[in-house]
Design an enzyme around this catalytic site. Structure first.
Site, mmCIF file in Angstrom:
data_model
loop_
_atom_site.group_PDB
_atom_site.id
_atom_site.type_symbol
_atom_site.label_atom_id
_atom_site.label_comp_id
_atom_site.label_asym_id
_atom_site.label_seq_id
_atom_site.Cartn_x
_atom_site.Cartn_y
_atom_site.Cartn_z
ATOM 1 N N ASP A 100 0.820 -1.205 0.000
ATOM 2 C CA ASP A 100 0.000 0.000 0.000
ATOM 3 C C ASP A 100 0.859 1.261 0.000
ATOM 4 O OD1 ASP A 100 -2.291 -1.472 -0.077
ATOM 5 O OD2 ASP A 100 -2.740 -1.306 2.059
ATOM 6 N N GLY A 101 2.040 1.210 0.612
ATOM 7 C CA GLY A 101 2.916 2.376 0.608
ATOM 8 C C GLY A 101 3.358 2.748 -0.796
ATOM 9 N N ASP A 142 -4.166 10.238 4.718
ATOM 10 C CA ASP A 142 -4.426 11.129 5.846
ATOM 11 C C ASP A 142 -3.434 12.274 5.929
ATOM 12 O OD1 ASP A 142 -2.107 9.826 6.963
ATOM 13 O OD2 ASP A 142 -3.408 8.261 7.745
ATOM 14 N N ARG A 191 -5.883 18.748 23.762
ATOM 15 C CA ARG A 191 -4.522 18.412 24.137
ATOM 16 C C ARG A 191 -4.365 16.910 23.930
ATOM 17 N NH1 ARG A 191 -2.952 18.927 29.244
ATOM 18 N NH2 ARG A 191 -0.808 19.467 28.695
ATOM 19 N N ASP A 194 -1.598 13.748 21.617
ATOM 20 C CA ASP A 194 -0.366 13.521 20.867
ATOM 21 C C ASP A 194 -0.485 14.022 19.436
ATOM 22 O OD1 ASP A 194 0.737 12.397 23.084
ATOM 23 O OD2 ASP A 194 0.733 10.336 22.343
ATOM 24 N N THR A 206 -8.753 2.897 7.108
ATOM 25 C CA THR A 206 -8.214 1.581 7.463
ATOM 26 C C THR A 206 -6.719 1.645 7.784
ATOM 27 O OG1 THR A 206 -7.823 1.093 5.114
ATOM 28 C CG2 THR A 206 -9.906 0.321 6.074
ATOM 29 N N ALA A 207 -6.169 2.858 7.872
ATOM 30 C CA ALA A 207 -4.737 3.012 8.127
ATOM 31 C C ALA A 207 -4.506 3.522 9.547
ATOM 32 C CB ALA A 207 -4.129 3.937 7.073
ATOM 33 N N LEU A 210 -7.489 3.964 11.913
ATOM 34 C CA LEU A 210 -8.038 2.759 12.539
ATOM 35 C C LEU A 210 -7.240 2.381 13.778
ATOM 36 C CD1 LEU A 210 -10.050 0.379 12.380
ATOM 37 C CD2 LEU A 210 -8.380 -0.803 10.941
ATOM 38 N N GLN A 247 4.588 10.630 3.971
ATOM 39 C CA GLN A 247 5.583 10.663 2.911
ATOM 40 C C GLN A 247 6.115 12.059 2.633
ATOM 41 O OE1 GLN A 247 4.209 8.552 -0.565
ATOM 42 N NE2 GLN A 247 4.141 6.603 0.509
#
Length: 315
Positions: free
Chosen positions: A91-92, A166, A193, A195, A206-207, A210, A264
């Site tokens: 997928d990448g 995303d 507040r 991360d 789905t990445a 999820l 990326q």
């Protein structure tokens, strides 16, 4: 009009680009076999430049000489000259080329040599048989949406990019929580507040989304999901907004904050920098084997079928 439809006519694509994951173990032989198959069917074969360079450095002298006969093009030239692109990897690999080909009407076919394969959905061991059917017109076609985002600093854009999965605003390693202000369509939604914050397409649901507890969105849905990453307040929950929305994320506090597009491309952010995110005007077309179904993909990749029942009893 739905984003997914069945193709009524045989594929007339005569010029097909091949894109592979650079330096992946065992991929060279697959790419060479794929090129020979496409050439034998009377099609023009084009190789993406990084893919060709990877083959040249790993193939035997005979194979490298054979590949040298094919035209080698940049992604932009592929967008202008190819009728379709076959992507071999995970997928990448698909994410990387999809973002580059987004401005062009080049449909993508994914051959999975990675781990999950939500987007590269054809198993490598069935590659040639499946492609033979698809190139005869036996395939499913669907479109996927993208996000576009730009970083604003003191009212001026300093960075912009596309995201297929995303856009993620997050703290740096070893830094404390980041404080973010989020506005949707000019309306203040919340300060949080955490991360960080994930803004995902249905494809990206789905990445990372999820993994952070976000919902699954069907690819045909016109939505964008916002998912806090480890929020300080448990009341900060994921929310889905319409894909016509403009989302503005402002960095209020935090150290080493950055924004990533599909992990990326990256931009460092300062306090009061803003990320402005909206749906891109571009779409990506995927071609799947006949009978492909999104729910089958979810069931297989998320292991929802590991406990089949026999006569109503779980194994």
């Amino acid at each position: 009009m739905p984003l997914s439809e069945t193709a009524p006519d045989p594929i007339q694509y005569k010029s097909i680009a091949i894109v592979g994951k650079p330096m992946a173990a065992g991929i060279t032989r697959t790419l060479i076999e794929l090129a020979a198959f496409l050439r034998s069917s009377g099609r023009t074969v084009l190789f993406e430049s990084e893919t060709a360079a990877s083959i040249a450095s790993t193939a035997s002298a005979a194979d490298a000489a054979d590949i040298a006969h094919y035209p080698v093009l940049s992604p932009a030239d592929i967008g202008q000259q190819a009728d379709a692109a076959i992507v071999v990897g995970g997928d990448g690999t698909m994410l990387g080329i999809a973002r580059q080909l987004a401005p062009y009407p080049v449909p993508l076919i994914g051959i999975n040599q990675g781990r999950l394969g939500f987007m590269t959905d054809i198993p490598a061991e069935r590659m040639l048989a499946t492609l033979a059917e698809m190139l005869d017109g036996d395939y499913e076609s669907e479109q996927r949406t993208l996000l576009e985002g730009k970083v604003m600093r003191r009212g001026k854009p300093i960075f912009e990019a596309l995201a297929f999965n995303d856009v993620v605003v997050a703290r740096g390693t070893g830094a404390g929580m980041v404080e973010l202000r989020v506005d949707v369509d000019g309306h203040f939604m919340y300060n949080q507040r955490s991360d960080g914050l994930i803004v995902a397409t249905p494809t990206g649901s789905t990445a990372y989304s999820l993994s952070a507890g976000g919902p699954l969105l069907h690819p045909s849905l016109g939505g964008i999901v916002l998912v806090p990453i480890a929020p300080h307040a448990l009341s900060n929950r994921p929310i889905v907004v319409t894909d016509r929305s403009e989302i503005v994320i402002e960095v209020i506090a935090g150290r080493n904050v950055s924004v990533n597009f599909d992990m990326q491309s990256l931009a460092r952010m300062e306090h009061h920098d803003q990320v402005v995110i909206r749906r891109s005007a571009h779409t990506i077309t995927f071609l799947h084997p006949r009978g492909w179904n999104y729910y089958d993909t979810l069931r297989e990749k998320l292991h929802w079928n590991e406990y089949p029942s026999v006569d109503g009893q779980l194994k």
